[in-house]
Design an enzyme around this catalytic site. Structure first.
Site, PDB file in Angstrom:
ATOM      1  N   GLN A  27     -35.480  -8.264  22.116  1.00  0.00           N
ATOM      2  CA  GLN A  27     -34.098  -8.724  22.288  1.00  0.00           C
ATOM      3  C   GLN A  27     -33.837  -9.966  21.437  1.00  0.00           C
ATOM      4  O   GLN A  27     -32.748 -10.121  20.854  1.00  0.00           O
ATOM      5  CB  GLN A  27     -33.831  -9.035  23.769  1.00  0.00           C
ATOM      6  CG  GLN A  27     -32.364  -9.077  24.158  1.00  0.00           C
ATOM      7  CD  GLN A  27     -31.770  -7.683  24.342  1.00  0.00           C
ATOM      8  OE1 GLN A  27     -32.332  -6.704  23.850  1.00  0.00           O
ATOM      9  NE2 GLN A  27     -30.651  -7.587  25.027  1.00  0.00           N
ATOM     10  N   THR A  54       0.823  -1.209   0.000  1.00  0.00           N
ATOM     11  CA  THR A  54       0.000   0.000   0.000  1.00  0.00           C
ATOM     12  C   THR A  54       0.861   1.265   0.000  1.00  0.00           C
ATOM     13  O   THR A  54       1.848   1.366   0.717  1.00  0.00           O
ATOM     14  CB  THR A  54      -0.915   0.007   1.234  1.00  0.00           C
ATOM     15  OG1 THR A  54      -1.743  -1.148   1.197  1.00  0.00           O
ATOM     16  CG2 THR A  54      -1.786   1.246   1.270  1.00  0.00           C
ATOM     17  N   GLU A  82      -6.617  -5.626   3.138  1.00  0.00           N
ATOM     18  CA  GLU A  82      -6.692  -6.809   2.275  1.00  0.00           C
ATOM     19  C   GLU A  82      -7.810  -6.664   1.236  1.00  0.00           C
ATOM     20  O   GLU A  82      -8.409  -7.648   0.806  1.00  0.00           O
ATOM     21  CB  GLU A  82      -6.903  -8.088   3.097  1.00  0.00           C
ATOM     22  CG  GLU A  82      -5.730  -8.458   3.972  1.00  0.00           C
ATOM     23  CD  GLU A  82      -4.465  -8.722   3.172  1.00  0.00           C
ATOM     24  OE1 GLU A  82      -4.516  -9.461   2.187  1.00  0.00           O
ATOM     25  OE2 GLU A  82      -3.415  -8.162   3.553  1.00  0.00           O
TER      26      GLU A  82
END
Length: 673
Positions: free
Chosen positions: A363, A166, A454
């Protein structure tokens, strides 16, 4: 209205709004909303056939609590880096060899990454940099001479290394990297240069402190053989470049700066690198796919495009590793949230005891799909790892293509899903989820970058859709949408308009039929692929290919996600069918149904196409609510089957003891005797 009256009204509304199961009495079981009890050990064996490695690795850390802080709060980046370094050295001292796993048993290597994600994600990433990226680049892009020169030192961490791809101005667009490697024929050396500020290597793991060498991706420039003094650019290649001497000092021409504090993963020493006339031997070129002799003659068995694709294809393992590590975090977060939800009691019917938070339907609606998805992703990730091992063994092009597409799609999908799940789990634990010691904040911060490195997730999803479009155009340019890869062979029938009888069938037996669910998910993929091909064809003539693609980008991303969800469900059902225990199989089947039905319920396309009629949507809603209640009855055993020991999980509200003792002790209170 005073506070006591408001509380009474609120309790009444809660009691009337649902009839939740008490964690002990479980009245829902009497209404058939309970799955059978199962043996947790049998379920774990169904999930992992190498679970013994988990016990061994986690036992190593049991004896070093100093390397398992419950919170990283207050640690400087230097202290966290030293912690990650000592964690890695502990593993090596215990006899584990990640690089040998990588070479000889890749399943164990990726499984180790999943396990260590719950120790410390910085450790997982540091291990990945050292062995998958640095070590993997030597093994995959180099030849036997490189393996002999570097393997042992990389394996033992005697030669910490970097993966310098990079750059400041270029990340995912590897073909546009600017760093140069120019051959000096007279000295038989490469001269490595950073031509401008935009070409600074950036975010390079292991660079700021530990890295002594690195695989540097640079434009390979060789003097032409015509004697005219021209330079031929052969594109991006990988070259081993020494960075520091044995004392840790940067070598001549190498400048390294610390990237500083990050949002997370501060145990990884990311740095930026500038090269100024750094000379390395010609043999340092990792020349498996392209070589240069002493005269400057370049040779490659591939065309430039195929060579570049082969080079990047050898790096697929990094995406597989991130998928596995992200799954580890997802399992940990869901475990904490569900155990806490079962333990924590709040409100209840008038005159009755408080009930578990997990008994509230809201929930269950939050957490049960996360639990189901964790299991589905688990089975799919195991398949990906096996396919990756098969691709490395056989070198078969179709297997390699499958792995490339699936690793790109799963990495993007799983890391994004886990990032969202971490927020849902934190919120599901209320204020206690906000305490640093309960780890959600650390997991969110450390895991967030998984969506970027990645391969940025948006870029990877576009690759998936691009591959689907290519297969469609190559094979079926004048035919209905049928199949792409081997796991979508059945598209032909699935992509036809729905049968009206099927569109209106509301019976639970039909809605839970895997044949219906996979057909529906594949219909969505096929429909999106077909309409995307039409749109791109329409706009390309007027706008050109790039702008047509950009105009359809939301459609492109939706196609990739739909495709991955159909793949996950396919492998989820395979996992269900392979489970030898009937009781475990019933729980797995209920979760697979929740996974698929929720995707169908949430996608308006099914209603717009009349694939699912209005009354069928209502039936799906009712069935999902019922299945979530069933899952709740076995939710704690289902997360227990992940077998994450307390000393590794370390979140006081999520420990198996299911009380607040550890939590109050962390705050300085002595337990009541």
């Amino acid at each position: 209205m005073d506070a006591s009256k408001r509380l009474e009204v609120l309790q009444k509304h809660l009691a009337e709004g649902s009839t939740p199961a008490h964690v002990v009495a479980a009245p829902t079981a009497s209404r058939g909303a309970s799955l059978p009890r199962f043996d947790i050990g049998v379920m774990e064996a169904c999930l992992d056939d190498i679970a013994s490695l988990k016990e061994e690795v986690y036992e190593v850390f049991r004896h070093r609590p100093d390397l398992l802080p419950s919170s990283l709060e207050g640690l400087s980046k230097e202290e966290h880096r030293e912690l990650a370094r000592q964690q890695l050295l502990l593993l090596l001292k215990a006899g584990y060899s990640p690089l040998r796993f990588y070479v000889h048993d890749i399943r164990k290597y990726f499984y180790l990454g999943e396990l260590l994600a719950l120790v410390d994600l910085s450790l997982t990433v540091k291990m990945g940099v050292q062995y998958s990226l640095w070590g993997g680049s030597i093994l995959n892009l180099g030849t036997e001479k490189h393996r002999k020169a570097y393997f042992e030192d990389i394996d033992k961490f005697r030669l910490p290394g970097c993966f310098a791809m990079t750059e400041l101005h270029h990340g995912s667009n590897v073909a546009a990297l600017q760093t140069e490697a120019v051959l000096d024929v007279a000295t038989d050396e490469w001269i490595i240069n950073t031509p401008d500020e935009g070409a600074l290597k950036w975010w390079i793991g292991n660079a700021a402190e530990d890295g002594r060498a690195g695989t540097v991706f640079a434009r390979l420039k060789v003097p032409s053989l015509d004697g005219q003094g021209n330079i031929v650019d052969h594109g991006v290649h990988a070259i081993v470049v020494p960075l520091r001497d044995a004392s840790g000092q940067c070598l001549p021409g190498v400048e390294i700066r610390d990237c500083g504090y990050k949002v997370g993963l501060n145990g990884v020493d990311n740095g930026s690198i500038r090269f100024s006339g750094v000379r390395v031997p010609r043999e340092n070129l990792l020349d498996r796919f392209g070589s240069v002799d002493s005269s400057g003659q370049y040779r490659s068995p591939f065309s430039a495009s195929r060579r570049f694709a082969a080079t990047l294809g050898e790096l697929t393992g990094g995406r597989v590793g991130l998928t596995c590590s992200s799954l580890g975090v997802l399992k940990g977060a869901v475990t904490v949230a569900i155990r806490y939800g079962a333990m924590r009691r709040q409100f209840g019917p008038a005159g009755g005891a408080e009930i578990s938070v997990l008994d509230y339907r809201s929930q269950q609606e939050k957490l049960m799909p996360l639990l189901a998805s964790a299991y589905g992703i688990h089975f799919t990730t195991r398949y990906l790892v096996l396919q990756y091992a098969e691709a490395k063994r056989t070198k078969e092009e179709d297997v390699i293509a499958d792995v490339h597409a699936l690793s790109a799609g799963l990495k993007a999908y799983v890391t994004s899903y886990t990032a969202n799940a971490l927020s849902v789990c934190r919120e599901a634990c209320g204020g206690h989820g906000y305490a640093a010691v309960n780890r959600f904040g650390m997991w969110r911060s450390d895991h967030d970058i998984f969506q970027t490195f990645e391969g940025d997730n948006t870029v990877l999803l576009q690759q998936v859709s691009g591959l689907l479009l290519k297969k469609y155009k190559d094979r079926f340019a004048v035919a209905p949408v049928t199949a792409t890869y081997r796991y979508l062979r059945q598209w032909a029938a699935d992509s036809l308009p729905p049968n009206p009888l099927v569109s209106h069938d509301t019976s639970p037996r039909h809605l839970r039929d895997p044949a219906f669910l996979i057909r529906a998910l594949r219909y969505r993929t096929g429909r999106l692929l077909f309409t995307l091909a039409q749109r791109l064809n329409k706009h390309t003539g007027r706008l050109g290919q790039f702008h047509a693609w950009n105009k359809c980008l939301s459609h492109i991303l939706a196609l990739a996600r739909a495709h991955i969800e159909s793949v996950i469900y396919t492998h989820f059902i395979e996992g269900v069918n392979k489970c030898p225990d009937a009781d475990c199989r019933k729980s797995l089947k209920a979760m697979a149904d929740v996974f698929a039905l929720q995707r169908i319920q949430s996608d308006v396309m099914f209603r717009n196409d009349d694939y699912v009629a209005a009354e069928k949507v209502k039936a799906i809603n009712r069935l999902l609510e019922h299945l979530r209640m069933e899952m709740r009855s076995q939710a704690v055993p289902l997360v227990d089957a992940f077998n994450i020991p307390d000393h590794i999980l370390r979140a006081p509200i999520g420990l198996q003891s299911q009380d607040y003792t550890n939590y109050v002790e962390v705050a300085g209170w002595s337990p009541v005797m």
